[in-house]
Design a protein around this motif. Sequence first.
Motif, mmCIF file in Angstrom:
data_model
loop_
_atom_site.group_PDB
_atom_site.id
_atom_site.type_symbol
_atom_site.label_atom_id
_atom_site.label_comp_id
_atom_site.label_asym_id
_atom_site.label_seq_id
_atom_site.Cartn_x
_atom_site.Cartn_y
_atom_site.Cartn_z
ATOM 1 N N LYS A 16 0.822 -1.220 0.000
ATOM 2 C CA LYS A 16 0.000 0.000 0.000
ATOM 3 C C LYS A 16 0.849 1.260 0.000
ATOM 4 O O LYS A 16 0.709 2.128 0.836
ATOM 5 N N ASN A 17 1.718 1.299 -0.941
ATOM 6 C CA ASN A 17 2.572 2.475 -1.114
ATOM 7 C C ASN A 17 3.505 2.731 0.055
ATOM 8 O O ASN A 17 3.911 3.846 0.298
ATOM 9 N N GLU A 18 3.820 1.690 0.734
ATOM 10 C CA GLU A 18 4.773 1.868 1.817
ATOM 11 C C GLU A 18 5.735 0.715 1.820
ATOM 12 O O GLU A 18 5.385 -0.402 1.466
ATOM 13 N N LEU A 19 6.905 1.018 2.263
ATOM 14 C CA LEU A 19 7.886 -0.050 2.357
ATOM 15 C C LEU A 19 7.817 -0.656 3.747
ATOM 16 O O LEU A 19 8.043 0.024 4.745
ATOM 17 N N VAL A 20 7.525 -1.896 3.777
ATOM 18 C CA VAL A 20 7.475 -2.588 5.075
ATOM 19 C C VAL A 20 8.635 -3.555 5.127
ATOM 20 O O VAL A 20 8.879 -4.310 4.184
ATOM 21 N N HIS A 21 9.295 -3.510 6.214
ATOM 22 C CA HIS A 21 10.483 -4.355 6.263
ATOM 23 C C HIS A 21 10.251 -5.549 7.174
ATOM 24 O O HIS A 21 9.400 -5.514 8.076
ATOM 25 N N MET A 22 11.027 -6.546 6.920
ATOM 26 C CA MET A 22 10.951 -7.715 7.792
ATOM 27 C C MET A 22 12.330 -8.336 7.829
ATOM 28 O O MET A 22 12.888 -8.685 6.788
ATOM 29 N N ASP A 23 12.827 -8.468 9.000
ATOM 30 C CA ASP A 23 14.148 -9.080 9.116
ATOM 31 C C ASP A 23 14.053 -10.538 8.775
ATOM 32 O O ASP A 23 13.276 -11.284 9.367
ATOM 33 N N VAL A 24 14.857 -10.929 7.861
ATOM 34 C CA VAL A 24 14.812 -12.346 7.499
ATOM 35 C C VAL A 24 15.824 -13.117 8.306
ATOM 36 O O VAL A 24 15.525 -14.146 8.904
ATOM 37 N N ILE A 25 16.991 -12.579 8.305
ATOM 38 C CA ILE A 25 18.015 -13.351 9.012
ATOM 39 C C ILE A 25 19.026 -12.388 9.596
ATOM 40 O O ILE A 25 19.240 -11.303 9.089
ATOM 41 N N LYS A 26 19.584 -12.850 10.676
ATOM 42 C CA LYS A 26 20.682 -12.070 11.243
ATOM 43 C C LYS A 26 21.925 -12.920 11.164
ATOM 44 O O LYS A 26 21.933 -14.070 11.595
ATOM 45 N N LEU A 27 22.922 -12.301 10.644
ATOM 46 C CA LEU A 27 24.144 -13.077 10.480
ATOM 47 C C LEU A 27 24.918 -13.041 11.786
ATOM 48 O O LEU A 27 25.611 -12.076 12.080
#
Lengths: 106, 775
Positions: free
Chosen positions: B477-488
Amino acid sequence: MEETEEEKKDEADYKRLHSFPLIRHSDMPEEMRIETMELCVTACEKHATNNESAAKMIKETMDKKFGSSWHVVIGEGFGFEITHEVKNLLYMFFGGSLAVCVWKCS
Amino acid sequence: MPPKAADKRRQGQGASSGGKAGKAGKAKKRDEETSETGEDGLTARAVVRSPDQLRLTEAELKAEITRTLTADNPHIPRDIVRFSFIERAYKLVDDMDQTTIHFTLNGYLIHKDSDEGRRQSIRSSTEAEQAPVEEKEAPVEASAEATEEAETKDEEPTEEAEAAEEEEREQAAEAAEEAKAAEAEEPPLPKQPEKKLANQFNFIERGSATYQYPLREKGLQTDPAPIENFSDNVNQWCIYDAYMEELERIEKAKEKEKAKPVVVKKEETHSGRKLSYVEPPHSDSLSKVAKAAKIAERMVNLNTFDDIAQDFKYFEDASDEFRGQEGTLLPLWKFQSEKTKKLAVTAISWNPKYNDLFAVGYGSYDFMKQGHGMLLVYTLKNPSFPEYSFSSESGIMCLDFHSEHSHLLAVGFYDGNVAIYNLKKASSQPSYKSSAKSGKHTEPVWQVKWQKDDMDNNCNFFSVSSDGRIVSWTLVKNELVHMDVIKLSADGTTMQGPEGLQLQMLGSGTSFDFHKKIDYLFLVGTEEGKIYKCSKSYSNQFLDVFEAHHMAVDSVSWNPFHLKVFISCSSDWTVKIWDHTIKTPMFVYDLSTAVGDVAWSPYSSTVFAAVTIDGQAHVFDLNINKVEPLCTQLVVTRKKNKTTHIQFNPVHPIIVVGDERGLITCLKLSPNLRKMPRLLLRPLWTVQCSWVSEHGWGVCNTTSASLQDTWARKADVSTGSSKHPAWTSTVPSPFQERTDTSNPQELPGQGGAVVGYSWALSVCGAGRDFSAVTV
């Protein structure tokens, strides 16, 4: 025949009534143009039958307002070649059948 | 007594002598009369004496007593004292004026020798007639003056009163006569001199004028007003047409703006009554020209770089045949821009849809010198100027085109932000951008890659950064939503922080790549030199770890054809090729300088290219030579200029190399470098092949002739499964054919697609026998 004549009359009347001032060519500044155009409309409406007096009125008013030596031509069919001062020319149609050309050259 | 009478007479005389002059004579007579009367009265002649009368002797009586008459005025006081200021004392005034004026007459006669007389004579000298008159005047005046003087003098009493009296009378008469005579003569004369008389005060008139300034003439002429000619012809039909046109235009404009029903009158298009002012439409001349200008620009560029374009299309280095296995890179265009001269090329990506369009990201690798960033999108058709350009505050580190929506560009910045640029929109700013609160990275984003649309059909992409996080960004919806996939998390680096916290150090990811087929599988290269094999589904655990390099892994990339093979390069001067199931690399290439980037070629699974920071590009073909590069060529000539990135064009046999000075060089691969393993399948061949290639076979009948010999080969390939049981059905033919529908002479990118055949088979091998499936 009668009908077509009537139609023609209606058309002509309609054109005269519903026609607006249409500027064909102008290089005046905006305000000057509007003022001149309105003056032409007023003059043509006032002296609807006499082009000469309409032209006289326009010319004299323009001389007073904007400086000397304006020239005005009003008519329904003519060709012209004029020399005018830059930014002092207005060429417009009005009333469905009249053409007015106003320019300054001293 | 007669003597007494005589005495009386004498006394009478004496008395009369004391008396006035004029009465002397008469006094005598009275004395005589009295004496006579006296005698008459007293006939006796008796002398009557008064008692107090003097008695004189006869002698005394006879004595003559002289008595004199003087003119002295007895009444004048003789003891007048005046104060003298000179002597400062009272002085006796001696001489008293004895004169008694009896008669004065003021004359107006002037002496001829006096000043005035001379003036008058001068004046009258012009009139000769008057000369004799003047002369008469003179004696008359002289006599008049003389008489005046005489009068004054004569008025003083002389010795004898009588004589004096008479003389006076006479003289006065004479004077009067003379005066009269003179006067008689004078009246006619004074008339003339009266004309010449100056005014009383003898003024001289004198005039003066102030200084008058001389006049000067000066002229000026202003410039005449500029004039122009104008001409036209007007007729009734001309006017009518103009009105019709105007009305139509108004109509259209109205229709566009609102969906109002236009009042349609008899003729086609009469609008509602409006006596308002209508101006003829003047179009923006610049916008009309823009499209034409663009085409003209491209034409000009094509003309300028005509030879390069011809090379690009047709040139094949014939000397390759004599060179054995080696090939060359033919430099074609160079792309550079003023604004990017100080920036390094940090990312290159080809547009999947338009084969001539590629995006270049500019930034800086130098930690100390971080400036702004640029994103330029170039096309091969216009090497002089980018098609699109965007600038950003922070340097761009990576970018990626979306595979389907080729107008979307994902970009990662040095400051940790990610953004999406939309090329369709004419804005200079990204359409979507992450921010600090929306979960941006805290370290530079080294790589971004688009993924397939998620289940809600939202675009999403992944980003890897030095902060150890791999984040998935979704455009919701016209926004960037982030989601952490992995942490190194770096292994074995959990620390004891203060207050008993367990801190976990995060490794920093520097590159990643997703598997072409296996969706969840991806590789991450880190700064420590490790490569992690990860899965999207497991967020805290790696599938596998490869101890790959000693220094940071600059690039990691799956082989586009071979499912198991990937390549990695690092600043430790090595390029390594791996099988993801095997811990040790299959091939190791030491390129003697730090390797900036490595890329597989899209047409052959055995060809890859690498750029090192010394400006050289190396092209390897494992099919031909497993050890040495087929081509090592200096791409960038300037010293101190490191080449940073390399990309193959998916269609054309060209590569683009970027360097630290913002320069992009486009090179064409010579035929030797483009060798595709020939693919001939005959029923007789049984092929042992340890690798399978990924793509499915397809029946391809190539009908059009190949453009170049080494490129496409005619092959009739039939499905592998039916004829070669050794091949599994999954053996694909990595055949991507594009038919050339247009004239092969046509320039690239215009109209029809250029013929490109890309095919490769699983030929890459390391450590084991491999047999190329050649046809």
